[in-house]
Write a protein that holds these residues in place. Sequence first.
Motif, PDB file in Angstrom:
ATOM      1  N   TYR A 151      27.738 -11.722  67.012  1.00  0.00           N
ATOM      2  CA  TYR A 151      27.842 -11.703  65.557  1.00  0.00           C
ATOM      3  C   TYR A 151      27.751 -10.244  65.129  1.00  0.00           C
ATOM      4  CZ  TYR A 151      26.860 -16.700  65.685  1.00  0.00           C
ATOM      5  OH  TYR A 151      26.909 -18.041  65.933  1.00  0.00           O
ATOM      6  N   ASP A 202      27.377  -8.692  62.325  1.00  0.00           N
ATOM      7  CA  ASP A 202      26.306  -8.372  61.372  1.00  0.00           C
ATOM      8  C   ASP A 202      24.948  -8.306  62.050  1.00  0.00           C
ATOM      9  OD1 ASP A 202      28.221  -8.274  59.422  1.00  0.00           O
ATOM     10  OD2 ASP A 202      27.826 -10.276  58.660  1.00  0.00           O
ATOM     11  N   ALA A 230      24.878 -16.016  54.293  1.00  0.00           N
ATOM     12  CA  ALA A 230      25.785 -15.046  54.927  1.00  0.00           C
ATOM     13  C   ALA A 230      27.215 -15.568  54.836  1.00  0.00           C
ATOM     14  CB  ALA A 230      25.377 -14.818  56.371  1.00  0.00           C
ATOM     15  N   ARG A 247      29.786 -14.291  57.524  1.00  0.00           N
ATOM     16  CA  ARG A 247      29.383 -14.285  58.928  1.00  0.00           C
ATOM     17  C   ARG A 247      30.498 -14.828  59.821  1.00  0.00           C
ATOM     18  NH1 ARG A 247      24.223 -17.463  61.219  1.00  0.00           N
ATOM     19  NH2 ARG A 247      25.718 -19.061  61.674  1.00  0.00           N
TER      20      ARG A 247
END
Length: 65
Positions: free
Chosen positions: A19, A21, A52, A55
């Motif tokens: 991920y 982020d 998020a 995301r």
Amino acid sequence: YDEVLRRGRARSAQFVAFYPDALRQVSPDFLSRLTPADLELVRVFPEPSRTAPNRRLEVYRLKPR
């Protein structure tokens, strides 16, 4: 970045997924060091949530040296 590549190649990994982020919190320079010579983007899976909305999970092919 170097550790991920080293471990992945030592274990004959074909893919690395993360991920972006969340990765910035653990290794702020990882994404800036990402190069097509090492990792090739294969697929992006959107996984939005209420907290998020942007995301996503990114899957990269680990290129052998």
